[in-house]
Design an enzyme around this catalytic site. Structure first.
Site, PDB file in Angstrom:
ATOM      1  N   ASP A   9       0.862  -1.167   0.000  1.00 15.19           N
ATOM      2  CA  ASP A   9       0.000   0.000   0.000  1.00 15.19           C
ATOM      3  C   ASP A   9       0.911   1.234   0.000  1.00 15.19           C
ATOM      4  OD1 ASP A   9      -2.356   1.575   0.333  1.00 15.19           O
ATOM      5  OD2 ASP A   9      -1.890   1.734   2.465  1.00 15.19           O
ATOM      6  N   ASP A  11      -0.170   5.090   1.071  1.00 12.61           N
ATOM      7  CA  ASP A  11      -0.402   6.012   2.182  1.00 12.61           C
ATOM      8  C   ASP A  11      -0.568   5.239   3.488  1.00 12.61           C
ATOM      9  OD1 ASP A  11      -0.447   7.653   0.016  1.00 12.61           O
ATOM     10  OD2 ASP A  11      -2.550   8.248   0.206  1.00 12.61           O
TER      11      ASP A  11
END
Length: 396
Positions: A9, A11
């Protein structure tokens, strides 16, 4: 040779999540993230970033802004001798305000689109890979593709999900140099099919066919017998049978409905009530949009199923959240359950009353075996309602 990779991922995993980071000036690398990615590079493990960027659909920034952010992170990584092998992002969201991007997308996590694209581009074995992120959708993505999830944040209540404080700890777990945990490198070294590139289709077909045979030979026929008895008993008492699955498994669930509603009636007196929960796009998309994709099967069961009915789930990984939730709901409401699984079987293998498990790590082969099991169960039920002379006179 297909290889394991790490899907990250963005953020909250690589950079600080300040909410809709769409400009370079808002990028702040998390402590240890650069070094963690460099360690994966040094271990020759492909690094892919898969990130939902609904800010595009919401009109907060554009696609080119996302690309500039990623180019900036690339520069920071390169300065430290690190790299991301592939950047993938989903700009779509059904609640968006920009018409071009305001829609449902198979790329938006936890849907598997981005992971499948990475697997094709980088020749990744997703079943041997990891997904690392700080959101439940990252865990959902891992389960959708049969990968292993690592959750960044507080410990989860799911014993099958490993929790770590940051990306550095996740990479230490993956590489396992000073841990009792099995390392990614050790697990990905296991032989899988295909284990190397084939130059001709005829040789690939020969080995693929052999793999199907091996996969079918791994099925416990005692569980097949239990599945057949469960279905026949349901039809004897006029109980309903429900089937569900995702992706290729959805087509098997739909085909099961066809064979158990239409096929079994030919030459018999059976009038079954069989429904595929994967067949109605309108209800699927409504539930997924308003509640969440993990509820698409459970929600339908709440309206349609009764105690004593049967649920047949088809899931190669056995980990899909919507499959697990459907099985848990069925168990809590006195339904009988059958699971067709592959790989390690996941939670579905142990949650179901009957487990028809295929010991194989190739999605196509697992699905082929599941289709065969579906067909043989339907044909067994059909012929079990006939005399021998009637069976001999029929075409199956």
């Amino acid at each position: 040779m297909s290889r394991a990779g790490v899907l990250l991922d963005r953020d909250g995993t690589i950079i600080v999540d300040t909410g809709y980071v769409g400009s370079v000036d808002r990028v702040e690398l998390l402590p240890g993230a650069v070094e963690a990615i460099a360690a994966l590079n040094a271990a020759d493990i492909p690094v892919v970033v898969v990130t939902n960027q609904s800010g595009v659909a919401r009109g907060l920034y554009g696609v080119h802004d996302v690309q500039r952010v990623h180019a900036h992170i690339d520069e920071v990584l390169a300065a430290a001798g690190a790299r991301v092998d592939m950047w993938l992002f989903c700009p779509y969201h059904p609640d968006g305000t920009v018409p071009e991007y305001a829609r449902v997308s198979a790329d938006r996590k936890p849907a598997p689109g981005m992971a499948l694209a990475a697997a094709q581009a980088l020749d990744l074995n997703l079943a041997a890979s990891w997904v690392v992120g700080d959101s439940p959708v990252d865990v959902g993505l891992a389960r959708a593709i049969g990968a292993r999830p690592i959750f960044i944040g507080c410990a989860t209540t799911d014993p099958q999900v490993r929790s770590v404080p940051d990306l550095a700890a996740a990479v230490q777990l993956i590489l396992g140099p000073e841990s009792d945990e099995p390392s990614l490198l050790d697990e990905s070294a296991a032989m899988r099919f295909p284990a190397a590139r084939y130059e001709s289709a005829d040789l690939f077909a020969q080995d693929y066919t052999a793999e199907i045979g091996r996969a079918m030979a791994s099925v416990d026929l005692g569980e097949v017998e239990r599945a057949a008895k469960t279905l026949n008993a349901a039809y004897d008492r006029d109980a309903a049978v429900f089937a569900c699955g995702n992706g290729g498994s959805a087509s098997i669930a739909n085909h099961l409905m066809c064979d158990h509603v239409k096929g079994v009636r030919v030459g018999t007196d059976l009038h079954t009530r069989v429904t595929s929960l994967s067949s109605n796009m309108e209800i699927l998309s409504a539930i997924a949009n308003d509640i969440g994709y993990e509820a698409v099967f459970e929600f339908q069961l709440q309206s349609l199923a009764r105690p004593g009915d049967v649920l047949v789930v088809v899931s190669s990984s056995g980990r899909s959240p919507n499959i697990v939730r459907a099985l848990e709901w069925a168990a809590a409401h006195e339904m009988h359950t059958i699971a067709l699984t592959g790989f390690e079987g996941g939670p579905a293998r142990t949650l179901a009353n009957v487990s028809v498990h295929v010991d194989c790590t190739n999605y196509g082969v697992v699905e082929d075996a599941h289709q065969a099991c579906m067909h043989l169960l339907a044909q067994y039920v059909r012929q079990s309602r006939m005399s021998s002379s009637m069976v001999a006179a029929q075409v199956f």
